[in-house]
Write a protein that holds these residues in place. Structure first.
Motif, PDB file in Angstrom:
ATOM      1  N   CYS A  39     -12.167   1.505   8.214  1.00 61.53           N
ATOM      2  CA  CYS A  39     -11.643   0.690   7.002  1.00 61.53           C
ATOM      3  C   CYS A  39     -10.513   0.673   8.497  1.00 61.53           C
ATOM      4  CB  CYS A  39     -11.691   1.322   5.928  1.00 61.53           C
ATOM      5  SG  CYS A  39     -10.191   0.604   4.960  1.00 61.53           S
ATOM      6  N   VAL A  40      -9.248  -0.127   8.383  1.00 59.57           N
ATOM      7  CA  VAL A  40      -8.326  -0.784   9.039  1.00 59.57           C
ATOM      8  C   VAL A  40      -7.526  -1.562   8.198  1.00 59.57           C
ATOM      9  CG1 VAL A  40      -7.697  -1.651  11.393  1.00 59.57           C
ATOM     10  CG2 VAL A  40      -9.928  -0.689  11.141  1.00 59.57           C
ATOM     11  N   ASP A 108      -5.119  -1.744   2.582  1.00 57.84           N
ATOM     12  CA  ASP A 108      -6.404  -2.186   2.777  1.00 57.84           C
ATOM     13  C   ASP A 108      -6.381  -3.160   3.455  1.00 57.84           C
ATOM     14  OD1 ASP A 108      -9.177  -1.945   3.212  1.00 57.84           O
ATOM     15  OD2 ASP A 108      -9.802  -1.464   1.708  1.00 57.84           O
ATOM     16  N   ALA A 109      -5.514  -4.450   2.634  1.00 57.72           N
ATOM     17  CA  ALA A 109      -5.456  -5.858   2.567  1.00 57.72           C
ATOM     18  C   ALA A 109      -4.420  -6.502   2.906  1.00 57.72           C
ATOM     19  CB  ALA A 109      -6.119  -6.371   0.805  1.00 57.72           C
ATOM     20  N   LYS A 195     -13.991  -5.832   4.499  1.00 55.84           N
ATOM     21  CA  LYS A 195     -12.481  -6.049   4.784  1.00 55.84           C
ATOM     22  C   LYS A 195     -11.660  -5.185   3.260  1.00 55.84           C
ATOM     23  CE  LYS A 195     -13.377 -10.064   5.985  1.00 55.84           C
ATOM     24  NZ  LYS A 195     -13.248 -11.678   7.241  1.00 55.84           N
ATOM     25  N   SER A 196     -12.318  -4.638   1.968  1.00 57.77           N
ATOM     26  CA  SER A 196     -11.125  -4.393   1.257  1.00 57.77           C
ATOM     27  C   SER A 196     -11.748  -3.746   0.179  1.00 57.77           C
ATOM     28  CB  SER A 196     -10.502  -5.592   0.515  1.00 57.77           C
ATOM     29  OG  SER A 196     -11.339  -6.037  -0.269  1.00 57.77           O
TER      30      SER A 196
HETATM   31 MG    MG Z   1      -9.098  -3.650   5.116  1.00 56.59          MG
END
Ligand code: MG
Ligand code: NAP
Length: 496
Positions: A39-40, A108-109, A195-196
């Protein structure tokens, strides 16, 4: 919010412990095959956590637990006041952990912390509370029937509900599904976007702490295949999906291929914002138009991505619009002063920049922005405005889901309505006029689930149904109507 400065949020972020496991049958668990993915943080490129990469084995486990919990009646057969009480406690726990949840969402987003603290998290808590309060206030019907009979019309929970949700408002979109689905007595399995996934994972523990029984609220992080496995599963009774129209069509197909589970789709949009020459306040309309496309980096299903402006007021409107748009220059999402954050990931960043190139090559004139910003730091894009020579350009027709506004000029109201409705989508629309008759006449003719007059994005309250006409979906989130999606209607006829 207790934390108010940029430095406070940075410090809290540095101390944050992040859970990345799935929540299955009342406990956090690694994926069955122990797989995980990164998770980036899109604003920095830094890895935040390892996330469980769920697969079919995890889906099977979760569906089995959900089925068992649902059929045992531990949730669906609770007296309404008890189920409502637990959900109110859940909402209160979301509020108690608001800082942490807002921070997770921001990291996260890429969403600005000012937005996640003021909108996403409080609105999710409010949603859960709102449906909790509805439980003991709506009942069934006693139908008029032959006097030798008693005819009851009741609603019963549909059973196991899969909620497959997107990344643009992760906790809020999830709560729009699990709020009413839990209130109606179902077992819910949430599949957040890869993605989140962080806030959905975190709230699972709060659901348990509030007293929601094991198996009734589960979270399966992972790629789109997890959503597919849920939508194909014979043990899932309903799939409530928010996401793209393309994946929505796949979901409908999966239901058709399996058990005809109920399918509810909240899909994309290309919403028109019509500025008529008698617009009561052009500066306000321009500020609102800028917010309608640049709020949340334009990653909003109802984004006002097409402005339709009358030729007589175009120049004045554009001058106001550019001034308003420039204020959304992107900044660090952890800074409370930031009004536009980072694009969610590299794929979306590239897609948006690709549309900007396409706009230029199709002959639209770039009035503002058009480039990546802070490229050394993360995935940012400048607020971008195009003046479009024709309404049939790709940037005027396709959902970009980024901070890119297409301005289209018209000469009379009929033309505006025709352009507005000439789209496969029908999620939202707006019209600006000082004439009350025009307001009603135009709003009736706009084929969209929500129409705003002299405003945009108003009505955050829970009591308005939210959803689309045409390929923007079916069914409605929010409002009491959403409960209909998570219930079956039953007629019971008793001979006296
Ligand atoms: Mg993310
Ligand atoms: P998306 O790509 O369609 O993904 C939505 C969800 O479906 C994600 O959890 C995704 O997982 C999952 N998924 C992907 N492929 C799947 C498959 N084959 N089967 C089952 N599930 C699958 O949409 P998104 O990019 O996340 O979100 C943006 C879209 O959502 C936009 O079109 C926007 O307009 C729409 N949206 C609509 C509303 C509304 O209420 N109408 C609200 C918000 C957003 P992964 O992400 O892990 O691949």
């Amino acid at each position: 919010m207790s934390r108010s400065t940029h430095a406070d949020w940075k410090q809290l972020a540095a101390e944050l412990k992040i859970e990345g496991r799935a929540f299955i049958d009342g406990a956090y668990r690694h994926a069955d095959d122990e797989r995980r993915f990164d998770c980036v943080n899109p604003a920095t490129g830094a890895k935040l956590a390892d996330i469980a990469h769920c697969g079919e084995a995890d889906v099977n486990k979760a569906v089995k637990a959900a089925r068992r919990a649902f059929e045992s009646g531990v949730w669906s057969s609770l007296p309404p006041i008890k189920r409502g009480g637990i959900l109110k406690r859940f909402a209160a726990l979301i509020r108690e952990h608001a800082d942490e949840l807002a921070l997770l969402e921001t990291l996260d987003a890429g969403k600005p912390i000012g937005d996640t603290t003021s909108v996403d998290v409080p609105a999710a808590a409010h949603c859960v509370e709102w449906y909790a309060e509805s439980i003991d206030k709506i009942g069934g019907e006693v139908a008029p029937v032959d006097p030798k009979l008693v005819g009851l019309v009741t609603r019963e929970p549909v059973g196991v509900v899969a909620a497959v949700v997107p990344w643009n408002f992760p906790i809020l979109m999830a709560s729009w599904k699990f709020g009413p689905a839990l209130a109606a007595g179902n077992a819910v399995i949430v599949k957040p976007s890869e993605k989140s996934p962080l806030t959905a994972i975190r709230v699972a523990a709060l659901a348990k702490e509030a007293g929601i029984p094991d198996g009734i609220f589960q979270v399966l992080p992972g790629p789109g295949e997890v959503g597919k496995a849920l939508a194909l599963h014979m043990g899932v009774d309903c799939v409530a999906f928010t996401g793209s129209t393309a994946v929505g069509k796949l979901i409908a197909g999966y239901a058709a291929q399996s058990n005809l589970k109920r399918v509810w789709l909240e899909l994309g949009g290309k919403s028109p914002n019509i500025i008529l020459p008698d617009c009561p306040d052009l500066a306000q309309a321009a500020r609102s138009a800028a917010g309608a496309i640049f709020y949340n980096m334009g990653e909003v299903c109802t984004a006002g991505s097409r402005v339709l402006v009358h030729s007589a007021i175009k120049e004045r409107f554009l001058a106001e619009l550019q001034a308003a748009a420039a204020r959304y220059y992107p900044g660090d999402p952890l800074d409370p002063a930031t009004s536009m954050g980072a694009i969610v990931d590299g794929i979306q960043h590239k897609k948006v920049l690709g549309y900007i190139d396409k706009g230029v090559s199709e002959g639209a004139s770039l009035l503002l922005g058009g480039k990546a910003a802070h490229a050394d730091k993360g995935l940012f894009i400048e607020p971008t405005v195009f003046d479009c020579p024709r309404p049939d350009l790709a940037i005027c027709r396709e959902e970009i889901f980024g901070p890119v506004l297409s301005v289209i000029t018209f000469d009379d109201v009929e033309e505006a309505i025709r352009i507005a409705n000439d789209t496969e989508y029908g999620l939202a629309a707006a019209v600006w006029t000082a004439n009350v008759s025009t307001a009603h006449q135009v709003s009736r003719r706009l084929r969209a689930g929500t129409v705003w007059v002299n405003c945009y994005d108003e009505g955050g309250d829970m009591n308005f149904p939210f959803g689309g006409y045409k390929q923007s979906g079916n069914g409605r989130d929010k409002s009491l109507h959403a409960l209909e999606k998570y219930t079956e209607l039953k007629s019971t006829l008793i001979k006296l």
